[in-house]
Design an enzyme around this catalytic site. Structure first.
Site, PDB file in Angstrom:
ATOM      1  N   LYS A  44      33.893  43.688  58.740  1.00  0.00           N
ATOM      2  CA  LYS A  44      32.539  43.195  58.434  1.00  0.00           C
ATOM      3  C   LYS A  44      32.479  41.678  58.334  1.00  0.00           C
ATOM      4  O   LYS A  44      31.420  41.112  58.086  1.00  0.00           O
ATOM      5  CB  LYS A  44      32.060  43.793  57.097  1.00  0.00           C
ATOM      6  CG  LYS A  44      31.731  45.267  57.171  1.00  0.00           C
ATOM      7  CD  LYS A  44      30.948  45.741  55.958  1.00  0.00           C
ATOM      8  CE  LYS A  44      31.825  45.974  54.762  1.00  0.00           C
ATOM      9  NZ  LYS A  44      31.102  46.635  53.645  1.00  0.00           N
ATOM     10  N   LYS A  46      33.971  39.989  55.922  1.00  0.00           N
ATOM     11  CA  LYS A  46      33.910  39.669  54.485  1.00  0.00           C
ATOM     12  C   LYS A  46      35.321  39.628  53.931  1.00  0.00           C
ATOM     13  O   LYS A  46      36.196  40.335  54.415  1.00  0.00           O
ATOM     14  CB  LYS A  46      33.198  40.808  53.741  1.00  0.00           C
ATOM     15  CG  LYS A  46      31.710  40.627  53.565  1.00  0.00           C
ATOM     16  CD  LYS A  46      31.111  41.804  52.831  1.00  0.00           C
ATOM     17  CE  LYS A  46      30.668  41.448  51.423  1.00  0.00           C
ATOM     18  NZ  LYS A  46      29.725  42.443  50.869  1.00  0.00           N
TER      19      LYS A  46
HETATM   20  N1  CTP Z   1      23.304  44.828  44.302  1.00  0.00           N
HETATM   21  C1  CTP Z   1      22.152  44.747  43.507  1.00  0.00           C
HETATM   22  N2  CTP Z   1      21.838  43.571  42.874  1.00  0.00           N
HETATM   23  C2  CTP Z   1      22.633  42.477  43.009  1.00  0.00           C
HETATM   24  C3  CTP Z   1      23.813  42.539  43.818  1.00  0.00           C
HETATM   25  C4  CTP Z   1      24.124  43.738  44.452  1.00  0.00           C
HETATM   26  O1  CTP Z   1      21.409  45.728  43.370  1.00  0.00           O
HETATM   27  N3  CTP Z   1      22.280  41.353  42.414  1.00  0.00           N
HETATM   28  C5  CTP Z   1      23.607  46.069  44.993  1.00  0.00           C
HETATM   29  C6  CTP Z   1      23.619  45.903  46.507  1.00  0.00           C
HETATM   30  O2  CTP Z   1      22.307  45.924  47.014  1.00  0.00           O
HETATM   31  C7  CTP Z   1      24.449  47.084  46.948  1.00  0.00           C
HETATM   32  C8  CTP Z   1      25.463  47.235  45.785  1.00  0.00           C
HETATM   33  O3  CTP Z   1      24.908  46.507  44.669  1.00  0.00           O
HETATM   34  O4  CTP Z   1      23.658  48.257  47.039  1.00  0.00           O
HETATM   35  C9  CTP Z   1      26.819  46.686  46.142  1.00  0.00           C
HETATM   36  O5  CTP Z   1      26.611  45.375  46.604  1.00  0.00           O
HETATM   37  P1  CTP Z   1      27.708  44.378  47.144  1.00  0.00           P
HETATM   38  O6  CTP Z   1      27.340  43.931  48.508  1.00  0.00           O
HETATM   39  O7  CTP Z   1      29.056  44.945  46.936  1.00  0.00           O
HETATM   40  O8  CTP Z   1      27.511  43.178  46.096  1.00  0.00           O
HETATM   41  P2  CTP Z   1      26.852  41.742  46.274  1.00  0.00           P
HETATM   42  O9  CTP Z   1      26.875  41.081  44.941  1.00  0.00           O
HETATM   43  O10 CTP Z   1      25.531  41.840  46.982  1.00  0.00           O
HETATM   44  O11 CTP Z   1      27.943  41.069  47.215  1.00  0.00           O
HETATM   45  P3  CTP Z   1      27.821  39.884  48.306  1.00  0.00           P
HETATM   46  O12 CTP Z   1      27.427  38.648  47.570  1.00  0.00           O
HETATM   47  O13 CTP Z   1      29.219  39.801  48.889  1.00  0.00           O
HETATM   48  O14 CTP Z   1      26.792  40.327  49.307  1.00  0.00           O
END
Ligand code: CTP
Length: 129
Positions: A44, A46
């Site tokens: 991905k 990441k």
């Molecule tokens: N999620 C959420 N609220 C946030 C961050 C994440 O509801 N502030 C949710 C995402 O929408 C997803 C789940 O938690 O359904 C897992 O998200 P993930 O992508 O692992 O975390 P992120 O904090 O969004 O990571 P990144 O910054 O790498 O995108």
């Protein structure tokens, strides 16, 4: 029994993750989480701060989560949903529309993300220190 599933990387576990899992679990009686492996994250583009094993241990300690399993590729969701007899796939709304093609095997719900927190923000803050 209503069975829910969600997916993610859940790196540097934070309250946005906790809120997503709490709301997902409240939609049913059982919650499974497909956790992105480090190899899948590479695909991905990441890179998680915490390795899979640590992210797994944290999720397993969360009271809203009943099962954590590895997500290895984009294509496995349909098989997981059938295997675990899932009623609802729940994702944060950053994925809005992405999984609508699975609506023939379960209902698909997107929840509003929690404001002002993300793994990316935490990682950047850690890297600056
Ligand atoms: N999620 C959420 N609220 C946030 C961050 C994440 O509801 N502030 C949710 C995402 O929408 C997803 C789940 O938690 O359904 C897992 O998200 P993930 O992508 O692992 O975390 P992120 O904090 O969004 O990571 P990144 O910054 O790498 O995108």
């Amino acid at each position: 029994m209503k069975r829910i599933i969600t997916y993610g990387t859940f790196d540097t576990f934070h309250w946005g993750h906790m809120e997503l899992l709490r709301r997902a679990r409240e939609m049913g009686d059982w919650l499974a989480v497909g956790l992105s492996t480090d190899e899948f994250n590479t695909i991905k583009g990441k890179r998680a701060y915490l390795p899979y094993k640590r992210r797994l241990e944290i999720l397993q300690a969360i009271k809203y989560v009943d099962l954590v399993f590895a997500e290895n590729d984009w294509g496995q969701k349909r098989d997981d949903i059938i295997k675990y007899n899932i009623d609802t796939l729940v994702m944060g709304d950053d994925w809005q529309g992405h999984f609508d093609t699975l609506a023939d095997v379960c209902s698909v719900v997107y929840l509003t993300r929690t404001k002002d927190i993300s793994s990316t923000l935490i990682k950047h803050t850690l890297e600056k220190q």
